[in-house]
Design a protein around this motif. Structure first.
Motif, PDB file in Angstrom:
ATOM      1  N   PRO A 188       0.841  -1.186   0.000  1.00 36.27           N
ATOM      2  CA  PRO A 188       0.000   0.000   0.000  1.00 36.27           C
ATOM      3  C   PRO A 188       0.884   1.246   0.000  1.00 36.27           C
ATOM      4  N   GLU A 189       0.269   2.408  -0.053  1.00 37.34           N
ATOM      5  CA  GLU A 189       1.040   3.641   0.040  1.00 37.34           C
ATOM      6  C   GLU A 189       1.688   3.704   1.426  1.00 37.34           C
ATOM      7  N   LEU A 190       3.016   3.972   1.433  1.00 40.93           N
ATOM      8  CA  LEU A 190       3.773   3.918   2.676  1.00 40.93           C
ATOM      9  C   LEU A 190       4.052   5.315   3.229  1.00 40.93           C
ATOM     10  N   ASP A 191       4.255   5.351   4.535  1.00 44.62           N
ATOM     11  CA  ASP A 191       4.485   6.611   5.229  1.00 44.62           C
ATOM     12  C   ASP A 191       5.994   6.872   5.322  1.00 44.62           C
ATOM     13  N   GLU A 192       6.455   7.992   4.805  1.00 45.42           N
ATOM     14  CA  GLU A 192       7.879   8.303   4.800  1.00 45.42           C
ATOM     15  C   GLU A 192       8.438   8.455   6.217  1.00 45.42           C
ATOM     16  N   ILE A 193       7.648   9.015   7.114  1.00 45.53           N
ATOM     17  CA  ILE A 193       8.128   9.200   8.486  1.00 45.53           C
ATOM     18  C   ILE A 193       8.340   7.852   9.168  1.00 45.53           C
ATOM     19  N   SER A 194       7.425   6.910   8.961  1.00 50.39           N
ATOM     20  CA  SER A 194       7.575   5.584   9.566  1.00 50.39           C
ATOM     21  C   SER A 194       8.789   4.858   9.009  1.00 50.39           C
ATOM     22  N   LEU A 195       9.055   5.002   7.704  1.00 56.04           N
ATOM     23  CA  LEU A 195      10.242   4.399   7.113  1.00 56.04           C
ATOM     24  C   LEU A 195      11.513   5.031   7.688  1.00 56.04           C
ATOM     25  N   ASP A 196      11.478   6.340   7.900  1.00 57.80           N
ATOM     26  CA  ASP A 196      12.645   7.022   8.446  1.00 57.80           C
ATOM     27  C   ASP A 196      12.902   6.603   9.888  1.00 57.80           C
ATOM     28  N   GLU A 197      11.842   6.262  10.643  1.00 61.49           N
ATOM     29  CA  GLU A 197      12.025   5.803  12.015  1.00 61.49           C
ATOM     30  C   GLU A 197      12.786   4.489  12.061  1.00 61.49           C
ATOM     31  N   VAL A 198      12.642   3.649  11.040  1.00 63.41           N
ATOM     32  CA  VAL A 198      13.418   2.408  10.975  1.00 63.41           C
ATOM     33  C   VAL A 198      14.901   2.742  10.865  1.00 63.41           C
ATOM     34  N   ALA A 199      15.228   3.722  10.012  1.00 66.69           N
ATOM     35  CA  ALA A 199      16.625   4.117   9.855  1.00 66.69           C
ATOM     36  C   ALA A 199      17.174   4.769  11.114  1.00 66.69           C
ATOM     37  N   ARG A 200      16.321   5.425  11.896  1.00 66.20           N
ATOM     38  CA  ARG A 200      16.767   6.130  13.102  1.00 66.20           C
ATOM     39  C   ARG A 200      16.739   5.237  14.349  1.00 66.20           C
ATOM     40  N   GLY A 201      16.545   3.954  14.174  1.00 66.34           N
ATOM     41  CA  GLY A 201      16.386   3.072  15.332  1.00 66.34           C
ATOM     42  C   GLY A 201      17.551   3.093  16.297  1.00 66.34           C
ATOM     43  N   PHE A 202      18.773   3.305  15.802  1.00 69.74           N
ATOM     44  CA  PHE A 202      19.953   3.247  16.668  1.00 69.74           C
ATOM     45  C   PHE A 202      20.453   4.632  17.078  1.00 69.74           C
ATOM     46  N   GLU A 203      19.725   5.661  16.730  1.00 71.83           N
ATOM     47  CA  GLU A 203      20.119   7.003  17.154  1.00 71.83           C
ATOM     48  C   GLU A 203      19.699   7.228  18.607  1.00 71.83           C
ATOM     49  N   PHE A 204      20.643   7.613  19.444  1.00 73.35           N
ATOM     50  CA  PHE A 204      20.384   7.900  20.860  1.00 73.35           C
ATOM     51  C   PHE A 204      19.577   6.765  21.517  1.00 73.35           C
ATOM     52  N   LEU A 205      19.999   5.544  21.265  1.00 73.25           N
ATOM     53  CA  LEU A 205      19.304   4.379  21.797  1.00 73.25           C
ATOM     54  C   LEU A 205      19.662   4.190  23.265  1.00 73.25           C
ATOM     55  N   THR A 206      18.658   4.171  24.135  1.00 71.71           N
ATOM     56  CA  THR A 206      18.847   3.960  25.566  1.00 71.71           C
ATOM     57  C   THR A 206      17.905   2.856  26.038  1.00 71.71           C
ATOM     58  N   PHE A 207      18.164   2.323  27.232  1.00 72.33           N
ATOM     59  CA  PHE A 207      17.288   1.289  27.768  1.00 72.33           C
ATOM     60  C   PHE A 207      16.625   1.766  29.047  1.00 72.33           C
ATOM     61  N   LEU A 208      15.499   1.126  29.379  1.00 66.97           N
ATOM     62  CA  LEU A 208      14.739   1.452  30.578  1.00 66.97           C
ATOM     63  C   LEU A 208      15.071   0.516  31.734  1.00 66.97           C
ATOM     64  N   ASP A 209      15.357  -0.741  31.408  1.00 72.12           N
ATOM     65  CA  ASP A 209      15.688  -1.732  32.431  1.00 72.12           C
ATOM     66  C   ASP A 209      16.582  -2.774  31.782  1.00 72.12           C
ATOM     67  N   VAL A 210      17.206  -3.623  32.594  1.00 74.30           N
ATOM     68  CA  VAL A 210      18.141  -4.608  32.061  1.00 74.30           C
ATOM     69  C   VAL A 210      18.035  -5.888  32.859  1.00 74.30           C
ATOM     70  N   ARG A 211      18.241  -7.031  32.160  1.00 74.76           N
ATOM     71  CA  ARG A 211      18.291  -8.348  32.788  1.00 74.76           C
ATOM     72  C   ARG A 211      19.340  -9.181  32.071  1.00 74.76           C
ATOM     73  N   LYS A 212      19.650 -10.323  32.665  1.00 75.31           N
ATOM     74  CA  LYS A 212      20.515 -11.270  31.969  1.00 75.31           C
ATOM     75  C   LYS A 212      19.809 -11.740  30.698  1.00 75.31           C
ATOM     76  N   ALA A 213      20.575 -11.938  29.638  1.00 74.50           N
ATOM     77  CA  ALA A 213      19.973 -12.357  28.369  1.00 74.50           C
ATOM     78  C   ALA A 213      19.231 -13.682  28.527  1.00 74.50           C
ATOM     79  N   ALA A 214      19.733 -14.585  29.357  1.00 71.37           N
ATOM     80  CA  ALA A 214      19.073 -15.877  29.549  1.00 71.37           C
ATOM     81  C   ALA A 214      17.756 -15.732  30.291  1.00 71.37           C
ATOM     82  N   GLU A 215      17.521 -14.573  30.896  1.00 71.11           N
ATOM     83  CA  GLU A 215      16.304 -14.362  31.674  1.00 71.11           C
ATOM     84  C   GLU A 215      15.363 -13.362  31.001  1.00 71.11           C
TER      85      GLU A 215
END
Length: 382
Positions: A231-258
């Motif tokens: 369908p017709e795609l949204d340019e802003i949503s596509l750009d958000e995919v490219a910006r996924g790693f910009e200023f990436l922070t986390f809210l909480d953390v756990r062991k990967a196995a958990e």
């Protein structure tokens, strides 16, 4: 004449002496450092045995521990490493802290300095303890309010007392003390500019692969290659995919196995400089968790040294950036605002010319377009 001459010569001599004083360089030594007693004399050599930093407040206890690898970690955050500079700043602050002025020793007055019992509900004080591996106390102090500095070049100061004493002191030195574990860790994961993302392959559970690629031009936007019909795609949503790693922070953390929740898919991103990143996403209710893994050269090794072995809680909006569905990229059609009934004339109520609004007859008057007005009286014959 002789008296006048003497006065003139005396004035000239005084001016010369004053000028000499002003022009002479200031060789006075700076004020000496504080000669007050250290709060913990001889503490520095004993820091090598420090194994636990404990901060107790009325609403909880923060623990920072040194593990077998000589790394300070947070048990409350799955033993995630803390920022080394925070530990260093606190330990140096303890060794350099000086008791400059005695204050009240009245227990009833301690709360005014923030030095009341830290276990008392609503208390603002903190109990700081530095322990060795066997739980022995190396240093401990009740820490109260910081004193506000109103002049430049004035050392920081804080009110303190020893736990077994009621004597309060104004202490000189910087003693950063935070009971919030999030302030002890570095929550930044990455900051990779959008133009480095050249493509992505998204594989969601139970859905066809979604492949996005950028054109040859560096500034070209991401476009969907598969599926070929979209369908017709949204340019802003596509750009958000490219910006996924910009200023990436986390809210909480756990062991990967958990990592909690169920696996919903993964996004494989291709970047410039031979870097590839895989984001594996899990969903726990409305909470998004993810693991990150990098492939490539030295940059990938640095990223993996930080990411490997950990699962991170990310903001919910990152789901559409790292594992989007085609529906998430669809351009949303603008919805026309609904008209109110008052603006829509009906067959029984013709619109009043020039207004576009229906005419309403006032009960008992027969006059359209008026409300609450009395009927006009017929002209009285003269």
């Amino acid at each position: 004449m002789r008296r006048r001459t003497l006065l003139a010569l005396g004035g000239a001599a005084a001016a010369a002496v004053g000028g000499a004083i002003l022009l002479t360089p200031d060789r006075a030594s700076p004020p000496p450092t504080s000669a007050s007693d250290l709060a913990f004399p001889g503490l520095a050599p004993r820091l090598a045995n420090a194994a636990t930093i404990e901060v107790k407040r009325h609403d909880g206890t923060l623990l920072v521990r040194r593990n077998a690898a000589d790394t300070w970690v947070l048990p409350a955050k799955a033993d995630y490493p803390v920022r080394p500079e925070r530990v260093r700043e606190l330990l140096v602050g303890l060794t350099e802290l000086r008791l400059t002025e005695p204050r009240t020793a009245n227990p009833e007055m301690l709360d005014r300095l923030g030095l009341d019992d830290p276990s008392r509900p609503a208390a603002t004080s903190s109990l700081l303890r530095l322990l060795d591996a066997q739980g022995g106390v190396i240093a401990e102090l009740v820490v109260g309010r910081r004193r506000v500095r109103v002049q430049g070049n004035v050392p920081e100061s804080v009110y303190v007392r020893r736990p077994e004493e009621t004597q309060a002191w104004l202490a000189e030195g910087r003693l950063p003390l935070d009971a919030d574990p999030n302030l002890w860790i570095d929550r930044d994961l990455a900051n990779i500019p959008r133009d480095r993302v050249r493509g992505a392959t998204v594989m969601r559970q139970g859905e066809a692969p979604l492949i996005l690629r950028r054109g040859a031009d560096t500034d070209a936007p991401l476009a969907v290659l598969e599926p070929t019909t979209t369908p017709e795609l949204d340019e802003i949503s596509l750009d958000e995919v490219a910006r996924g790693f910009e200023f990436l922070t986390f809210l909480d953390v756990r062991k990967a196995a958990e990592i909690p929740g169920e696996r919903i898919g993964e996004g494989r991103f291709e970047l410039t400089d031979n870097l590839r990143i895989t984001v594996t996403a899990h969903k726990d209710g409305e909470t998004l968790w993810a693991t990150l893994a990098a492939e490539g050269d030295e940059e990938a090794a640095r990223l993996n040294a930080r990411w490997q072995g950990w699962a991170y809680q990310l903001g919910q909006w990152k789901e559409k950036a790292f594992v989007p569905r085609l529906e998430d990229l669809r351009k949303q059609e603008a919805t026309a605002p609904a008209q109110t009934d008052a603006a829509q004339p009906t067959a029984s109520e013709p619109a009043t010319p020039g207004t576009g609004a229906p005419a309403t007859a006032t009960p008992g008057t027969g006059t359209p377009g008026t409300t609450g007005a009395a009927p006009e009286s017929p002209a009285t014959p003269q």
